[in-house]
Design a protein around this motif. Structure first.
Motif, PDB file in Angstrom:
ATOM      1  N   GLU A 245     -34.597  37.350   6.819  1.00 25.75           N
ATOM      2  CA  GLU A 245     -33.445  38.181   6.464  1.00 25.75           C
ATOM      3  C   GLU A 245     -33.062  39.161   7.559  1.00 25.75           C
ATOM      4  OE1 GLU A 245     -33.735  40.107   2.724  1.00 25.75           O
ATOM      5  OE2 GLU A 245     -34.219  38.279   1.608  1.00 25.75           O
ATOM      6  N   GLN A 246     -34.054  39.652   8.322  1.00 27.09           N
ATOM      7  CA  GLN A 246     -33.762  40.641   9.361  1.00 27.09           C
ATOM      8  C   GLN A 246     -33.641  40.026  10.765  1.00 27.09           C
ATOM      9  OE1 GLN A 246     -36.284  41.390   6.925  1.00 27.09           O
ATOM     10  NE2 GLN A 246     -34.614  42.381   5.814  1.00 27.09           N
ATOM     11  N   ALA A 247     -33.545  38.718  10.854  1.00 28.33           N
ATOM     12  CA  ALA A 247     -33.426  38.068  12.157  1.00 28.33           C
ATOM     13  C   ALA A 247     -32.060  38.342  12.774  1.00 28.33           C
ATOM     14  CB  ALA A 247     -33.652  36.566  12.024  1.00 28.33           C
ATOM     15  N   THR A 248     -32.028  38.666  14.055  1.00 30.75           N
ATOM     16  CA  THR A 248     -30.776  38.899  14.765  1.00 30.75           C
ATOM     17  C   THR A 248     -30.085  37.583  15.061  1.00 30.75           C
ATOM     18  OG1 THR A 248     -31.648  40.903  15.803  1.00 30.75           O
ATOM     19  CG2 THR A 248     -29.768  39.844  16.883  1.00 30.75           C
ATOM     20  N   CYS A 249     -28.772  37.550  14.855  1.00 31.96           N
ATOM     21  CA  CYS A 249     -28.026  36.332  15.149  1.00 31.96           C
ATOM     22  C   CYS A 249     -26.636  36.660  15.685  1.00 31.96           C
ATOM     23  CB  CYS A 249     -27.923  35.431  13.919  1.00 31.96           C
ATOM     24  SG  CYS A 249     -26.765  35.996  12.660  1.00 31.96           S
ATOM     25  N   ILE A 250     -26.001  35.646  16.237  1.00 30.67           N
ATOM     26  CA  ILE A 250     -24.622  35.736  16.708  1.00 30.67           C
ATOM     27  C   ILE A 250     -23.738  35.034  15.692  1.00 30.67           C
ATOM     28  CG2 ILE A 250     -23.039  35.204  18.597  1.00 30.67           C
ATOM     29  CD1 ILE A 250     -25.582  34.787  20.352  1.00 30.67           C
ATOM     30  N   HIS A 251     -22.750  35.756  15.188  1.00 29.80           N
ATOM     31  CA  HIS A 251     -21.809  35.188  14.225  1.00 29.80           C
ATOM     32  C   HIS A 251     -20.472  34.949  14.906  1.00 29.80           C
ATOM     33  CE1 HIS A 251     -18.945  35.981  10.607  1.00 29.80           C
ATOM     34  NE2 HIS A 251     -19.143  34.677  10.768  1.00 29.80           N
ATOM     35  N   ILE A 252     -20.051  33.698  14.915  1.00 29.64           N
ATOM     36  CA  ILE A 252     -18.753  33.342  15.488  1.00 29.64           C
ATOM     37  C   ILE A 252     -17.828  32.937  14.345  1.00 29.64           C
ATOM     38  CG2 ILE A 252     -17.517  31.776  17.037  1.00 29.64           C
ATOM     39  CD1 ILE A 252     -20.262  31.401  18.487  1.00 29.64           C
ATOM     40  N   GLU A 253     -16.694  33.609  14.263  1.00 27.18           N
ATOM     41  CA  GLU A 253     -15.708  33.301  13.227  1.00 27.18           C
ATOM     42  C   GLU A 253     -14.539  32.556  13.858  1.00 27.18           C
ATOM     43  OE1 GLU A 253     -12.753  36.048  10.765  1.00 27.18           O
ATOM     44  OE2 GLU A 253     -14.832  36.276  10.069  1.00 27.18           O
ATOM     45  N   ALA A 254     -14.113  31.490  13.195  1.00 23.46           N
ATOM     46  CA  ALA A 254     -13.004  30.672  13.700  1.00 23.46           C
ATOM     47  C   ALA A 254     -12.143  30.229  12.526  1.00 23.46           C
ATOM     48  CB  ALA A 254     -13.544  29.462  14.463  1.00 23.46           C
ATOM     49  N   VAL A 255     -11.049  29.571  12.829  1.00 19.83           N
ATOM     50  CA  VAL A 255     -10.190  28.970  11.807  1.00 19.83           C
ATOM     51  C   VAL A 255      -9.866  27.553  12.239  1.00 19.83           C
ATOM     52  CG1 VAL A 255      -9.173  31.146  11.033  1.00 19.83           C
ATOM     53  CG2 VAL A 255      -8.100  29.893  12.902  1.00 19.83           C
ATOM     54  N   ASN A 256      -9.606  26.702  11.230  1.00 22.55           N
ATOM     55  CA  ASN A 256      -9.187  25.339  11.571  1.00 22.55           C
ATOM     56  C   ASN A 256      -7.670  25.233  11.551  1.00 22.55           C
ATOM     57  OD1 ASN A 256      -8.447  25.218   8.893  1.00 22.55           O
ATOM     58  ND2 ASN A 256     -10.020  23.726   8.292  1.00 22.55           N
ATOM     59  N   GLN A 257      -7.152  24.015  11.708  1.00 22.71           N
ATOM     60  CA  GLN A 257      -5.704  23.836  11.840  1.00 22.71           C
ATOM     61  C   GLN A 257      -4.937  24.202  10.584  1.00 22.71           C
ATOM     62  OE1 GLN A 257      -7.953  21.491  11.624  1.00 22.71           O
ATOM     63  NE2 GLN A 257      -7.192  19.544  10.788  1.00 22.71           N
ATOM     64  N   THR A 258      -5.618  24.293   9.436  1.00 21.62           N
ATOM     65  CA  THR A 258      -4.944  24.675   8.190  1.00 21.62           C
ATOM     66  C   THR A 258      -5.133  26.168   7.881  1.00 21.62           C
ATOM     67  OG1 THR A 258      -6.870  24.179   6.802  1.00 21.62           O
ATOM     68  CG2 THR A 258      -5.350  22.357   7.296  1.00 21.62           C
ATOM     69  N   GLY A 259      -5.834  26.884   8.764  1.00 18.68           N
ATOM     70  CA  GLY A 259      -6.072  28.301   8.536  1.00 18.68           C
ATOM     71  C   GLY A 259      -7.340  28.603   7.776  1.00 18.68           C
ATOM     72  N   ARG A 260      -8.114  27.580   7.473  1.00 18.94           N
ATOM     73  CA  ARG A 260      -9.365  27.783   6.744  1.00 18.94           C
ATOM     74  C   ARG A 260     -10.404  28.445   7.659  1.00 18.94           C
ATOM     75  NH1 ARG A 260     -13.288  23.017   4.260  1.00 18.94           N
ATOM     76  NH2 ARG A 260     -14.897  24.408   3.412  1.00 18.94           N
ATOM     77  N   LYS A 261     -11.115  29.431   7.107  1.00 21.35           N
ATOM     78  CA  LYS A 261     -12.121  30.168   7.882  1.00 21.35           C
ATOM     79  C   LYS A 261     -13.363  29.317   8.107  1.00 21.35           C
ATOM     80  CE  LYS A 261     -14.736  34.507   7.748  1.00 21.35           C
ATOM     81  NZ  LYS A 261     -15.972  34.577   7.083  1.00 21.35           N
ATOM     82  N   LEU A 262     -13.863  29.374   9.345  1.00 18.86           N
ATOM     83  CA  LEU A 262     -15.088  28.678   9.718  1.00 18.86           C
ATOM     84  C   LEU A 262     -16.088  29.699  10.253  1.00 18.86           C
ATOM     85  CD1 LEU A 262     -13.425  25.760  11.749  1.00 18.86           C
ATOM     86  CD2 LEU A 262     -14.101  25.718   9.343  1.00 18.86           C
ATOM     87  N   ASP A 263     -17.352  29.560   9.890  1.00 23.93           N
ATOM     88  CA  ASP A 263     -18.395  30.477  10.338  1.00 23.93           C
ATOM     89  C   ASP A 263     -19.506  29.702  11.042  1.00 23.93           C
ATOM     90  OD1 ASP A 263     -17.577  31.942   7.377  1.00 23.93           O
ATOM     91  OD2 ASP A 263     -17.646  33.188   9.179  1.00 23.93           O
ATOM     92  N   TYR A 264     -19.883  30.178  12.216  1.00 27.74           N
ATOM     93  CA  TYR A 264     -20.978  29.596  12.979  1.00 27.74           C
ATOM     94  C   TYR A 264     -22.021  30.678  13.228  1.00 27.74           C
ATOM     95  CZ  TYR A 264     -17.489  25.976  13.908  1.00 27.74           C
ATOM     96  OH  TYR A 264     -16.538  24.995  13.778  1.00 27.74           O
ATOM     97  N   PHE A 265     -23.294  30.319  13.125  1.00 28.69           N
ATOM     98  CA  PHE A 265     -24.380  31.276  13.333  1.00 28.69           C
ATOM     99  C   PHE A 265     -25.356  30.721  14.364  1.00 28.69           C
ATOM    100  CE2 PHE A 265     -23.314  34.115   9.888  1.00 28.69           C
ATOM    101  CZ  PHE A 265     -22.619  33.311   8.995  1.00 28.69           C
ATOM    102  N   ILE A 266     -25.662  31.539  15.364  1.00 28.92           N
ATOM    103  CA  ILE A 266     -26.601  31.164  16.419  1.00 28.92           C
ATOM    104  C   ILE A 266     -27.767  32.135  16.384  1.00 28.92           C
ATOM    105  CG2 ILE A 266     -26.934  30.822  18.897  1.00 28.92           C
ATOM    106  CD1 ILE A 266     -23.889  30.413  19.096  1.00 28.92           C
ATOM    107  N   TYR A 267     -28.982  31.608  16.291  1.00 33.77           N
ATOM    108  CA  TYR A 267     -30.187  32.433  16.254  1.00 33.77           C
ATOM    109  C   TYR A 267     -30.979  32.249  17.547  1.00 33.77           C
ATOM    110  CZ  TYR A 267     -29.534  33.393  11.274  1.00 33.77           C
ATOM    111  OH  TYR A 267     -29.037  33.825  10.066  1.00 33.77           O
ATOM    112  N   PRO A 268     -30.920  33.221  18.460  1.00 34.72           N
ATOM    113  CA  PRO A 268     -31.759  33.132  19.654  1.00 34.72           C
ATOM    114  C   PRO A 268     -33.231  33.249  19.278  1.00 34.72           C
ATOM    115  CG  PRO A 268     -30.004  34.757  19.921  1.00 34.72           C
ATOM    116  CD  PRO A 268     -30.060  34.407  18.475  1.00 34.72           C
ATOM    117  N   GLY A 269     -34.084  32.718  20.115  1.00 39.06           N
ATOM    118  CA  GLY A 269     -35.519  32.799  19.871  1.00 39.06           C
ATOM    119  C   GLY A 269     -36.282  32.173  21.011  1.00 39.06           C
ATOM    120  N   GLU A 270     -37.583  32.009  20.813  1.00 36.33           N
ATOM    121  CA  GLU A 270     -38.419  31.418  21.853  1.00 36.33           C
ATOM    122  C   GLU A 270     -38.245  29.907  21.947  1.00 36.33           C
ATOM    123  OE1 GLU A 270     -40.716  33.672  23.887  1.00 36.33           O
ATOM    124  OE2 GLU A 270     -38.874  34.551  23.103  1.00 36.33           O
ATOM    125  N   ASN A 271     -37.625  29.308  20.932  1.00 37.53           N
ATOM    126  CA  ASN A 271     -37.276  27.891  21.005  1.00 37.53           C
ATOM    127  C   ASN A 271     -36.008  27.657  20.192  1.00 37.53           C
ATOM    128  OD1 ASN A 271     -37.997  27.584  18.203  1.00 37.53           O
ATOM    129  ND2 ASN A 271     -40.136  27.262  18.796  1.00 37.53           N
TER     130      ASN A 271
END
Length: 284
Positions: A245-271
């Motif tokens: 729950e407390q892990a640091t991550c990068i949240h990227i918010e985007a939209v598709n061609q219809t305007g629908r919200k897209l969410d991407y999450f990247i978790y850095p770490g040792e692997n």
């Protein structure tokens, strides 16, 4: 990311000092002049948020020396801008704790308090106050005669560099809008492992807008050691439903061609799979 603090101990008193505050016990015949000469070289891989000169800046120093052989010989030295600090120390064994770029004289503290000291991080900009990152070092040495004690200063934060680009064939379908660091620790411990375990111990950075189909940016975050999660065997599983729950991550918010919200999450770490540790003084 490496920078070095070089402490040179000698029996001469040719080092100049300025703006020093210290607590010093009575001198004895066994005291030896000790010169602390501070050096901070460039990073191996300079980050892009601050310049190379800013990355290696040491604006102030709080040195805490604890003598292991005699009571009453502990020492606190504060230096604002001086790279050469001379002190007379009693012959003996010492533990040295160094806090750099605190922005003030932190005053005398018992060893237990220094070991538990931390930098409060209310926001992302707090880590770059005065364009100088918080640093620390810990080492042990013995004063017997003229000598040199090398000490490595380490940043108590990690650098996360994000290079984002939407593939040409997807640019009609996906448009990134913002990027944000989630769950960055509110405290950065100078000497202890930094591993927040409560929700109120982490905070979200302000989001950054993205225009076009690419983004290049650098973030500084306090160390966040969240360990490994058993059962994750593929990078696609390194996601919010399995992450601590407390892990640091990068949240990227985007939209598709219809305007629908897209969410991407990247978790850095040792692997790329089961580890969620973000370690101090490293670049991801």
């Amino acid at each position: 990311m490496k920078t070095h603090l070089l402490l040179i101990l000698w029996a001469a008193t040719i080092c100049g000092c300025s703006k020093l505050v210290h607590t010093e016990g009575p001198q004895t015949a066994t005291e030896i002049p000790v010169c602390f000469q501070v050096e901070c070289p460039s990073l191996d891989e300079p980050a892009k948020a601050l310049s190379d000169a800013q990355e290696k800046t040491v604006k102030d120093l709080n040195l805490y020396l604890y003598c292991k052989n005699a009571a009453g010989k502990d020492e606190h030295i504060y230096s604002a801008g001086s790279a050469n600090i001379t002190r007379k120390l009693t012959v003996g064994d010492y533990d040295l704790f160094v806090i750099a770029n605190a922005g003030a004289d932190l005053g005398n503290m018992p060893r237990t308090q220094v070991e538990q000291s931390a930098r409060t991080v209310g926001s992302e900009s707090a880590l770059e106050t005065g364009s100088a990152l918080p640093l620390s070092a810990k080492t042990s040495f013995s004063v017997k005669a003229a000598m040199t004690v090398p000490v490595v200063l380490r940043r108590i934060v990690a650098c996360i560099e994000l290079n984002l680009s939407v593939a040409p064939q997807q640019r009609e379908r996906i448009a990134p809008r913002s990027v944000q660091i989630l769950s960055a620790p509110r405290l950065a411990a100078y000497f202890a492992d930094n591993a927040p375990s409560e929700d109120d111990a982490v905070t979200d950075y302000a989001s950054r807008s993205i225009t076009g189909h690419s983004y290049n940016g650098t973030f500084y975050v306090p160390e966040n050691l969240q360990g490994t999660v058993a059962g994750i065997t593929d990078p696609t599983q390194k996601a919010p439903d399995k992450a601590p729950e407390q892990a640091t991550c990068i949240h990227i918010e985007a939209v598709n061609q219809t305007g629908r919200k897209l969410d991407y999450f990247i978790y850095p770490g040792e692997n790329d799979t089961d580890n969620f540790d973000i370690r101090r003084n490293r670049r991801y």
